[in-house]
Design an enzyme around this catalytic site. Structure first.
Site, PDB file in Angstrom:
ATOM      1  N   VAL A  92      -6.740  36.884 -21.719  1.00 50.21           N
ATOM      2  CA  VAL A  92      -7.121  37.390 -20.483  1.00 50.21           C
ATOM      3  C   VAL A  92      -6.589  38.810 -20.366  1.00 50.21           C
ATOM      4  CG1 VAL A  92      -6.639  36.876 -18.060  1.00 50.21           C
ATOM      5  CG2 VAL A  92      -6.822  34.863 -19.570  1.00 50.21           C
TER       6      VAL A  92
ATOM      7  N   LYS B 114      -2.178  30.777 -19.563  1.00 50.84           N
ATOM      8  CA  LYS B 114      -2.212  32.161 -19.833  1.00 50.84           C
ATOM      9  C   LYS B 114      -0.642  32.469 -20.283  1.00 50.84           C
ATOM     10  CE  LYS B 114      -2.717  36.862 -17.977  1.00 50.84           C
ATOM     11  NZ  LYS B 114      -2.996  37.786 -16.662  1.00 50.84           N
TER      12      LYS B 114
ATOM     13  N   THR C 124      -3.215  41.674 -12.495  1.00 48.49           N
ATOM     14  CA  THR C 124      -3.832  43.013 -12.240  1.00 48.49           C
ATOM     15  C   THR C 124      -4.783  43.193 -10.928  1.00 48.49           C
ATOM     16  OG1 THR C 124      -4.024  42.549 -14.612  1.00 48.49           O
ATOM     17  CG2 THR C 124      -5.724  44.313 -13.690  1.00 48.49           C
TER      18      THR C 124
ATOM     19  N   TYR D 129       0.074  29.902 -15.623  1.00 46.35           N
ATOM     20  CA  TYR D 129       0.487  31.278 -16.001  1.00 46.35           C
ATOM     21  C   TYR D 129       2.159  31.232 -16.213  1.00 46.35           C
ATOM     22  CZ  TYR D 129       0.109  36.324 -15.137  1.00 46.35           C
ATOM     23  OH  TYR D 129      -0.028  37.706 -15.255  1.00 46.35           O
TER      24      TYR D 129
END
Length: 311
Positions: A217, A177, A61, A149
């Site tokens: 998240v 994540k 993001t 991640y």
């Protein structure tokens, strides 16, 4: 799914090394497309005041593919100075190159990051042994904890459950994540390790939390942090029906922002701009949302705000 072989045991209380409600923060730019550090400070302070107890910078993001190393470091430093000890700051340091990731990790630590978000190396699609070695190299060199991640839809490579269970033995690998969209595999790793699992896809915020996840998240948290947090707050309070209701109220906005065919960065920045909060343009190759999309986002946000006005 690779079936883990570690014996099932009763896990301790869910670890939350970076808090529960984390925002995958956009990177604000000026109208000219330059890094807007003043805007980043303002947005970070706003998000923390609205209930975020962690901010993840320089991730998907945050447009990490199009920001320079110097911009990444400057952003981490500015946000850390702004929020102080009011929130955890996790810095994205992932790249397709282990040496580059190590350099980014050093810079992020020196800038004050509390943790590092390390994505699976992308494009080269390394085998699991190489994925594991990559993460261990970063963990061995780091002085702060790591959040791995796992986002195979973007990287082309999944972190298999058996790999995660081995990586969990490292004292600085503490969290994941989770964007793998495999609740069974995630539940299994949660049950067999001390890894803190954070939902990286908003539709799994509550389901993952209910099976022992640590929190989320979220891209949508750029605009609705209080509403997303309220659902997990209600769950923790034992008000499970209310938790489900609050989660359902967020779904129309989640769908528009994350499942409309546009990247979440684009929809988040369009909505932030409409709300008068720092965001600015996206960088190419991304293009801004059209007027109709922006208006629809504002309408859905207004409906959510009205439905949750008691919060």
């Amino acid at each position: 799914m690779t079936t883990p072989t570690t014996p099932l045991s009763s896990p301790p209380t869910t670890p939350r090394p970076f808090g529960r409600a984390l925002c995958a923060m956009v990177t604000p730019f000026t109208a000219a497309g330059e890094l807007d550090l003043a805007g980043a400070r303002k947005l970070a302070g706003h998000l923390v005041a609205e209930g975020c107890d962690g901010l993840v910078l320089n991730g998907t993001t945050g447009e990490s593919p199009t920001t320079t190393d110097a911009e990444k470091t400057a952003l981490v430093r500015a946000v850390c100075e702004e929020v102080g000890d009011r929130a955890h700051v996790v810095a994205g340091v992932g790249s397709a190159d282990t040496r580059h990731t190590l350099a980014l990790a050093r810079e992020a630590e020196q800038a004050g990051a509390d943790g590092l978000l390390v994505v699976t190396p992308y494009y080269s699609r390394p085998p699991q042994a190489d994925v594991e070695a990559h993460f261990l190299r970063i963990a061995d060199a780091a002085g702060v904890p790591l959040m791995l991640y796992d986002i195979p839809a973007r990287t082309g490579t999944r972190v298999e459950p058996a790999t995660l269970l081995r990586l969990a033995r490292h004292p600085r690998i503490v969290a994941v994540k989770d964007c793998a969209s495999d609740l069974l595999a995630s539940s299994s790793v949660i049950a067999r390790s001390s890894l803190a699992y954070y939902a990286g896809s908003e539709e799994l915020n509550l389901p993952l939390y209910a099976v022992g996840g640590a929190g989320f998240v979220s891209t949508v948290a750029n605009v609705a942090p209080r509403q997303l947090r309220a659902a997990v707050d209600a769950y923790d309070a034992g008000a499970h029906a209310e938790s489900v209701r609050l989660n359902q109220l967020t779904l129309p906005l989640v769908e528009l922002m994350m499942a409309s065919g546009l990247p979440g960065t684009v929809t988040a920045k369009a909505l932030l701009d409409g709300l008068g909060l720092p965001a600015g343009p996206v960088r190419e190759p991304l293009r801004p949302a059209g007027r109709e999309t922006a208006d629809g986002l504002l309408l859905a946000y207004g409906e959510l705000l009205h439905a949750t006005r008691h919060l």
